[in-house]
Design a protein around this motif. Structure first.
Motif, PDB file in Angstrom:
ATOM      1  N   GLY A   1     -10.763 -31.643   4.893  1.00 23.97           N
ATOM      2  CA  GLY A   1     -11.978 -31.777   5.527  1.00 23.97           C
ATOM      3  C   GLY A   1     -12.959 -32.669   4.453  1.00 23.97           C
ATOM      4  N   ARG A   2     -13.957 -33.037   5.017  1.00 27.15           N
ATOM      5  CA  ARG A   2     -15.043 -34.076   4.500  1.00 27.15           C
ATOM      6  C   ARG A   2     -16.519 -33.330   4.436  1.00 27.15           C
ATOM      7  N   ILE A   3     -17.037 -33.830   3.345  1.00 29.36           N
ATOM      8  CA  ILE A   3     -18.632 -33.320   3.185  1.00 29.36           C
ATOM      9  C   ILE A   3     -19.381 -34.658   2.880  1.00 29.36           C
ATOM     10  N   PHE A   4     -20.475 -35.042   3.437  1.00 32.15           N
ATOM     11  CA  PHE A   4     -21.264 -36.108   3.226  1.00 32.15           C
ATOM     12  C   PHE A   4     -22.709 -35.491   2.955  1.00 32.15           C
ATOM     13  N   ILE A   5     -23.094 -35.940   1.768  1.00 29.67           N
ATOM     14  CA  ILE A   5     -24.313 -35.678   1.126  1.00 29.67           C
ATOM     15  C   ILE A   5     -25.032 -36.923   1.165  1.00 29.67           C
ATOM     16  N   GLY A   6     -26.183 -37.141   2.027  1.00 28.20           N
ATOM     17  CA  GLY A   6     -26.577 -38.433   2.294  1.00 28.20           C
ATOM     18  C   GLY A   6     -25.552 -39.480   2.485  1.00 28.20           C
ATOM     19  N   GLU A   7     -25.453 -40.549   1.825  1.00 30.36           N
ATOM     20  CA  GLU A   7     -24.528 -41.549   2.067  1.00 30.36           C
ATOM     21  C   GLU A   7     -23.067 -41.203   1.462  1.00 30.36           C
ATOM     22  N   HIS A   8     -23.270 -40.301   0.565  1.00 31.49           N
ATOM     23  CA  HIS A   8     -21.851 -39.973  -0.164  1.00 31.49           C
ATOM     24  C   HIS A   8     -20.873 -38.971   0.284  1.00 31.49           C
ATOM     25  N   GLU A   9     -19.804 -39.261   0.271  1.00 30.59           N
ATOM     26  CA  GLU A   9     -18.703 -38.290   0.438  1.00 30.59           C
ATOM     27  C   GLU A   9     -18.228 -37.583  -0.696  1.00 30.59           C
TER      28      GLU A   9
ATOM     29  N   ILE B   1     -21.057 -31.806   7.355  1.00 29.65           N
ATOM     30  CA  ILE B   1     -19.694 -31.288   6.955  1.00 29.65           C
ATOM     31  C   ILE B   1     -18.711 -31.291   8.092  1.00 29.65           C
ATOM     32  N   GLU B   2     -17.337 -31.789   7.851  1.00 27.64           N
ATOM     33  CA  GLU B   2     -16.386 -31.900   9.014  1.00 27.64           C
ATOM     34  C   GLU B   2     -15.097 -31.397   8.399  1.00 27.64           C
ATOM     35  N   ASN B   3     -14.564 -30.425   9.430  1.00 24.41           N
ATOM     36  CA  ASN B   3     -13.406 -29.756   9.464  1.00 24.41           C
ATOM     37  C   ASN B   3     -13.159 -29.153   7.856  1.00 24.41           C
ATOM     38  N   LEU B   4     -14.083 -28.464   7.313  1.00 18.55           N
ATOM     39  CA  LEU B   4     -13.904 -28.179   5.943  1.00 18.55           C
ATOM     40  C   LEU B   4     -13.080 -27.003   5.767  1.00 18.55           C
ATOM     41  N   SER B   5     -12.041 -27.016   5.074  1.00 16.89           N
ATOM     42  CA  SER B   5     -11.148 -25.599   4.643  1.00 16.89           C
ATOM     43  C   SER B   5     -11.033 -25.529   3.090  1.00 16.89           C
ATOM     44  N   LYS B   6     -10.934 -24.437   2.871  1.00 15.81           N
ATOM     45  CA  LYS B   6     -10.637 -24.067   1.609  1.00 15.81           C
ATOM     46  C   LYS B   6      -9.563 -22.988   1.474  1.00 15.81           C
ATOM     47  N   GLN B   7      -8.655 -23.237   0.932  1.00 13.54           N
ATOM     48  CA  GLN B   7      -7.364 -22.124   0.532  1.00 13.54           C
ATOM     49  C   GLN B   7      -7.410 -21.783  -0.623  1.00 13.54           C
ATOM     50  N   TYR B   8      -7.336 -20.401  -1.031  1.00 11.84           N
ATOM     51  CA  TYR B   8      -7.124 -20.182  -2.374  1.00 11.84           C
ATOM     52  C   TYR B   8      -5.338 -19.725  -2.430  1.00 11.84           C
ATOM     53  N   GLU B   9      -4.676 -20.741  -2.945  1.00  9.51           N
ATOM     54  CA  GLU B   9      -3.206 -20.633  -3.090  1.00  9.51           C
ATOM     55  C   GLU B   9      -2.673 -19.562  -3.557  1.00  9.51           C
ATOM     56  N   GLU B  10      -3.245 -19.281  -4.715  1.00  2.00           N
ATOM     57  CA  GLU B  10      -2.721 -18.138  -5.479  1.00  2.00           C
ATOM     58  C   GLU B  10      -2.872 -16.665  -4.764  1.00  2.00           C
ATOM     59  N   HIS B  11      -3.793 -16.714  -3.942  1.00  7.06           N
ATOM     60  CA  HIS B  11      -4.237 -15.353  -3.300  1.00  7.06           C
ATOM     61  C   HIS B  11      -3.707 -15.521  -1.519  1.00  7.06           C
TER      62      HIS B  11
ATOM     63  N   LYS C   1      -7.619 -18.061   3.158  1.00  4.28           N
ATOM     64  CA  LYS C   1      -8.264 -19.219   3.631  1.00  4.28           C
ATOM     65  C   LYS C   1      -9.779 -18.672   3.557  1.00  4.28           C
ATOM     66  N   ALA C   2     -10.542 -19.116   2.528  1.00  2.00           N
ATOM     67  CA  ALA C   2     -11.937 -18.689   2.490  1.00  2.00           C
ATOM     68  C   ALA C   2     -12.591 -19.473   3.636  1.00  2.00           C
ATOM     69  N   LEU C   3     -12.224 -20.820   3.825  1.00  2.00           N
ATOM     70  CA  LEU C   3     -13.082 -21.519   4.875  1.00  2.00           C
ATOM     71  C   LEU C   3     -12.064 -22.158   5.804  1.00  2.00           C
ATOM     72  N   ASN C   4     -12.456 -21.922   7.144  1.00  5.35           N
ATOM     73  CA  ASN C   4     -11.486 -22.555   8.033  1.00  5.35           C
ATOM     74  C   ASN C   4     -12.133 -23.481   9.006  1.00  5.35           C
ATOM     75  N   GLU C   5     -11.706 -24.847   8.953  1.00 10.47           N
ATOM     76  CA  GLU C   5     -12.260 -25.784   9.924  1.00 10.47           C
ATOM     77  C   GLU C   5     -13.563 -25.651  10.228  1.00 10.47           C
ATOM     78  N   LEU C   6     -14.317 -25.788   9.154  1.00 10.09           N
ATOM     79  CA  LEU C   6     -15.955 -25.545   9.488  1.00 10.09           C
ATOM     80  C   LEU C   6     -16.519 -26.726   9.848  1.00 10.09           C
ATOM     81  N   ASN C   7     -17.509 -26.877  10.619  1.00 13.61           N
ATOM     82  CA  ASN C   7     -18.244 -28.038  10.960  1.00 13.61           C
ATOM     83  C   ASN C   7     -19.606 -27.633  10.700  1.00 13.61           C
ATOM     84  N   LEU C   8     -20.588 -28.474  10.250  1.00 13.90           N
ATOM     85  CA  LEU C   8     -21.752 -28.136  10.109  1.00 13.90           C
ATOM     86  C   LEU C   8     -22.782 -29.388   9.595  1.00 13.90           C
ATOM     87  N   SER C   9     -24.135 -29.170   9.886  1.00 10.78           N
ATOM     88  CA  SER C   9     -24.832 -30.197   9.180  1.00 10.78           C
ATOM     89  C   SER C   9     -26.341 -29.632   8.894  1.00 10.78           C
TER      90      SER C   9
END
Lengths: 858, 225
Positions: free
Chosen positions: B59-67, B5-15, B18-26
């Motif tokens: 941000g980006r998420i790679f599962i195996g070879e797939h983004e 997981i690279e720089n993953l962010s999730k923002q709920y526009e209507e509310h 920012k549920a996730l903020n620049e997250l990096n993880l593997s």
């Protein structure tokens, strides 16, 4: 009502209704359609009857007693001389001629013609002329032959003014009258909604070839002397004459129309009943869906009665919107209904004045109130169910479905009991000529099968899941199992759809069977090569007859093998209206073929009554008066009652008031001779009907006007009249389909919204959008198929009740059951297609289910 | 299956949240990771995005070879169906289906094997969670622990490479919770499934190979036990 109630109403009910706008709208539309139809039929019925009554009242004016022939025929004006004793009593009396004519110019309006004693009549009826008169107008001109006053409505329709001539179809000829003046729109001028011609009685006698004959004598008699005068007159006058109050005539017409109007009203309630199921469906599903909310409210201390009131209020809101929309649109429907009702009454019962819809607030209030009442009634059960939800149970979503599954055997028992009661009710006789028990049997059958629905679905859905999975894949199995898992909701939906479809099926089978029976009857009974009637009868079944001279001339045409000159006129038997006919039964015996109920050959029965005081009676007369072959009837003639023996009962679908048919010779023995109303003409073999038709036209005087139809044309005309008569039933039929389809759409929306969580889980498990769409569409298809299957079953039972109980008790007609397969297949396909169509939006919604959101929110 | 997981962010526009903020993880293949954190910290959002049920804002998420973000909706559905199993706090069994039908459903949705094979695999899975005898029961006839065992069976039946479990013991008592967790861990180990579990419970987290702590949409700490 407490403040809490209004807070809960706002947050718990109003918000929910707004949130589920599509479902609320569909429900409101369903109620609106039901209310609109009911309102339209009632408005049309009462407008027609009120107009008729109003016209009778205007014709009667201040008359308190009338002298008329018992046979509803005209009589010799010599009777007036025997009434001179009335002068001594200070009672005014005046002769009247009342006839119908038809305008020669299109649109061939039926016109009431009144022949009055223009000097004496002002004491009886108010009569004034409009201000527009010709410059050479003289009040005395009204006594000139062919001069008449015309009603303002007639004048405006045909652009008539003082001095114009106006052509009328009178009996079998066209005659001209001169418009002396136009009547003001009041008093006599409003008779028959202004479609009236008033002339001096002498002129009317000349115009209608009624020399020295009158229709009745009107009297103004003080109330306290009525009994005395009635009996005194009956002593001095021939027994064929009768003294009666003018209101009796209206009452007789009301009696005649009673079955027709009651049945139409009952049919109009069908859409409302289907609407009730729609409400039941909406409320039930809404309550099942909100069980946990209700449970939470109960846990928070909201009382059961308040929950009950909240849901009743929800029904009240939906009902008010639906009923309000219904009364608004009902006015539009009523215009169509009035045309259809008037056309049927005109064809089969009585000449109605042309009517515009009359604003009748009481009917609007009734329709609105009934719509509202039935809506709340339909919501009572689900509301009670809401009250019964214990707070703890609310946490378990499946509890309701388990409960329904557990209740299914008990509901099935209740269903069987209701079906048993339905069978019992079906065998009960009519009450005052109305099949109350027949309708009760139909309602019990509907509710009985609705109660059997859960147990039937329990097994059929499981079987369907296995069966469909074989060729539609796992989505079909999942769809069927989901429906089975939501057995309560599925049962309500299928039952509502079933009820709507059953109404459609029963009406279709009844009309189809009736039509088929009439086609068979017409094919076997109408054997004459040509049928002839005065042109005026094309517009009114009660206007006109054929002159003796013309009949004789026709008899002389050498290509004609035989003529049956049939006389037909209304009479009363045991105070009930019916028709008396007299025909040349020897001709019928040789050429005709009446179908007798006991299967006896027509010629055999007719040979038995030839030359005797015997009659044959129609099936509807026999049923209405409980008469059988061999019974004796006592008929009124001008010289008193005489007995006749019933020799046979024949099938007849021309009139539900019934026919008594005498041989001509017996008729002449007891009644004054009167001209024929129709001729059945049998041709020598190999003769062209068209050639004879032309010969008859050639034999007519220059002003002769006849309708001559070939056998084929008459059969087509019978079916045209049949289809016109049932046009309103066809419309009701279509509406019940629309309401049923609204039910499917409503249910599918509800089920999809309800299944959002399950759909969300399935999405988590990897279902594609296509699979989810397929699942919902298969659910829609299953609901449509089950509704169709149940509807066919219940509809078949209802159609048997309609044909063998309701129709028979109301009209006395035997209808042979005939399934209109084409129509049923088309309807089923339409409903199935609509079910699938109704599933399209829910399917798209399902495919777009925001899985995390719905799974989390639940 | 390796997940990055690279720089993953999730923002709920209507509310405006920012549920996730620049997250990096593997996550490594066969790894059992517990994600902990207070309510609203973004655990469930993270799981849903990893599982392809929800989409990130950036941000980006790679599962195996797939983004994941480059995949079409159909490809995501297919990937989820073949490679990911879900376990929820509230079990989320389909109440209208029997135990067996619930477990067989993922195999049926995938439509990659015949009816006999589906039955065999589903029953085997039910044997593993000791519920074969109750295969024809409806969820409403089961206890909470049993329901979660059915959910585990359903999540594992098509042998996915990744198991996502959102508070799997959150709705169970301690004893049932321990049993379910033990079973879950055992089956994941046996099948070499990568497992990501969101939980509030320290006891539950202690079963994992690694604990990731989150707060306000960020990673506070990632510790290997």
């Amino acid at each position: 009502m407490s403040r809490v109630f209004f807070i809960l109403l706002h947050r718990f009910i109003l918000r929910e209704l707004l949130k589920n706008r599509v479902r609320s709208l569909l429900t409101v539309l369903g109620i609106a359609l039901g209310v609109a139809v009911m309102l339209a039929i009632n408005l049309a019925n009462t407008t027609a009857l009120n107009k008729f009554q109003e016209s009778l009242d205007l014709i009667s004016g201040k008359t308190t007693l009338s002298l008329k022939a018992r046979t509803d025929a005209d009589f010799d004006q010599a009777a007036l001389a025997r009434m001179s004793m009335l002068w001594e009593q200070g009672i005014k009396f005046t002769p009247v001629i009342e006839q119908l004519a038809v305008s020669a110019a299109a649109p061939h309006e039926v016109i009431q013609v009144l022949g009055l004693d223009m000097l004496a009549d002002r004491d009886f009826r108010s009569q004034s002329l409009s201000s527009a008169k010709s410059s050479d107008y003289s009040g005395f001109d009204i006594f000139r032959l062919r001069h008449a006053y015309v009603g303002s409505s007639l004048a405006s329709k045909y652009g008539l003014k003082s001095g114009d001539s106006f052509e009328l179809l009178i009996n079998d000829r066209q005659e001209k009258i001169i418009v002396q003046a136009v009547l003001a729109d009041e008093g006599v001028g409003r008779v028959f909604s202004g479609n009236v011609i008033v002339m001096d009685i002498g002129c009317a006698q000349e115009l209608f070839s009624m020399k020295e004959r009158i229709s009745r004598v009107d009297m103004i008699c003080p109330e306290e002397k009525i009994a005395y005068i009635s009996s005194a007159l009956e002593k001095v006058l021939p027994s064929g004459l009768v003294v009666e109050r003018p209101s009796r005539r209206g009452a007789q017409v009301e009696k005649m129309l009673r079955s027709f109007q009651y049945n139409l009203t009952a049919l109009s309630l069908i859409a409302l009943l289907v609407g009730m199921f729609l409400i039941y469906n909406t409320m039930s599903i809404g309550i099942i869906r909100r069980r946990w909310q209700i449970g939470t409210l109960r846990a928070l201390g909201v009382s059961g009665p308040m929950i009950f009131r909240l849901f009743c209020c929800e029904a009240l809101i939906l009902g008010s919107c639906g009923a309000a929309l219904g009364v608004l649109t009902g006015w539009g429907f009523a215009r169509y209904a009035l045309v259809a009702v008037s056309r049927t009454v005109q064809s089969h019962y009585a000449d109605l004045p042309p009517s515009e819809l009359v604003w009748q607030p009481q009917i609007f209030v009734l329709a609105f109130g009934l719509g509202l009442f039935l809506t709340v009634l339909a919501a009572m059960g689900p509301a009670q169910e809401a009250v019964a939800i214990p707070p703890a149970e609310a946490a378990r979503r499946a509890s309701y479905e388990m409960k329904i599954l557990g209740l299914a055997p008990r509901l099935a028992l209740l269903g069987l009991l209701l079906l048993f009661l339905s069978v019992l009710a079906a065998f009960q006789p009519a009450i005052a000529g109305f099949p109350f028990f027949g309708y009760a049997a139909a309602a019990l059958a509907v509710f009985g099968t609705a109660a059997l629905t859960p147990i039937c679905l329990d097994s059929s859905l499981k079987a369907l899941a296995r069966f469909l999975a074989g060729f539609l894949g796992m989505e079909a199995r999942l769809a069927a199992l989901s429906l089975h898992g939501a057995l309560g909701r599925t049962s309500v939906t299928v039952a509502s759809l079933m009820v709507g479809i059953s109404m459609m099926v029963s009406l279709a089978v009844m009309i189809g069977s009736f039509r088929h029976t009439v086609i068979t009857w017409v094919g076997q009974t109408l054997k004459a090569d040509l049928w002839l009637e005065p042109a005026s009868r094309a517009a009114s079944r009660r206007a006109g007859n054929l002159s003796y001279e013309l009949v004789e001339r026709i008899r002389q045409i050498k290509e004609i093998a035989a003529v049956d000159a049939f006389i037909e006129f209304p009479i009363e038997y045991e105070n009930e209206p019916c028709n008396l006919g007299a025909g040349e039964l020897d001709v019928m015996e040789k050429f005709g073929n009446l179908m007798f109920v006991n299967g006896e050959q027509s010629s055999k029965v007719l040979s038995r009554i030839r030359g005797k005081d015997s009659v044959i009676i129609s099936e509807s007369f026999a049923l209405k008066h409980h008469k059988r072959s061999g019974d004796t009837l006592f008929l009124d003639s001008l010289s008193g009652k005489f007995p006749v023996k019933v020799e046979g009962i024949y099938y007849d679908y021309a009139s539900d008031t019934g026919f008594i048919v005498l041989p001509r010779e017996s008729f002449l023995k007891h009644f004054e001779e009167r001209p024929a109303t129709t001729l059945a003409i049998f041709l020598k073999s190999g003769v062209s009907a068209e050639a004879v038709r032309q010969s008859i036209f050639a034999a007519m005087p220059a002003n002769g006007r006849l309708n001559i139809r070939t056998n084929k044309e008459l059969k087509e005309e019978v079916l045209r009249v049949f289809d016109n008569t049932f046009s309103i039933t066809y419309a009701l039929h279509a509406i019940s389909i629309v309401v049923a389809i609204l039910g499917v759409m409503n249910a599918l929306f509800a089920l999809t919204m309800e299944s959002r969580k399950d759909l969300g889980i399935i999405k988590y498990l990897g279902a594609s959008e296509l699979q989810m769409k397929k699942l919902v569409l298969i659910q829609a298809g299953i609901l449509g198929t089950l509704g169709n299957a149940g509807g066919l079953l219940v509809g078949s039972v209802l159609s048997l009740l309609l044909i063998h109980v309701i129709n028979k008790q109301s009209f006395g007609w035997t209808i042979q059951l005939d399934l209109p397969f084409d129509f049923l297949l088309e309807s089923f396909a339409l409903i199935f297609f609509c079910s699938l169509l109704a599933g399209v939006i829910p399917a798209r919604l399902a495919a777009k289910t925001p899985a995390p959101e719905v799974v989390r929110s639940e | 299956m390796h997940i990055r997981i690279e720089n993953l962010s999730k923002q709920y526009e209507e509310h405006h949240v920012k549920a996730l903020n620049e997250l990096n993880l593997s996550f490594e293949k066969g790894e059992f990771v517990a994600i902990m954190g207070p309510s609203g910290c973004g655990k469930s959002t993270l799981l849903n995005i990893i599982a392809g049920i929800d989409r990130q804002s950036s941000g980006r998420i790679f599962i195996g070879e797939h983004e994941l973000s480059a995949m079409s909706e159909n490809a995501l559905t297919e990937m989820r169906r073949d490679n990911i199993g879900f376990i929820f706090q509230f079990f989320n069994l389909l109440s209208t289906l029997t135990v067996y039908e619930n477990v067989a459903l993922p195999l049926e949705l995938a439509a990659k094997c015949g009816a006999a094979e589906i039955k065999k695999r589903a029953m085997e899975m039910l044997e593993k969670v000791s519920l074969a005898a109750r295969h024809d029961f409806y969820p409403s006839q089961l206890s909470g622990g049993e329901m979660q065992r059915v959910a585990i069976a359903r999540a594992l039946v098509n042998n996915p490479q990744l198991i996502v479990a959102d508070e799997p013991t959150g709705n169970l008592d301690t004893e049932n919770g321990e049993q379910v967790l033990e079973l879950f861990r055992k089956l994941c180990r046996e099948g070499m499934h990568t497992a990501i579990m969101a939980t509030h419970s320290q006891e539950a987290a202690n079963c994992a190979d690694r604990i990731v702590r989150m707060k306000d949409g960020r990673i506070l700490e990632s510790s290997i036990k």
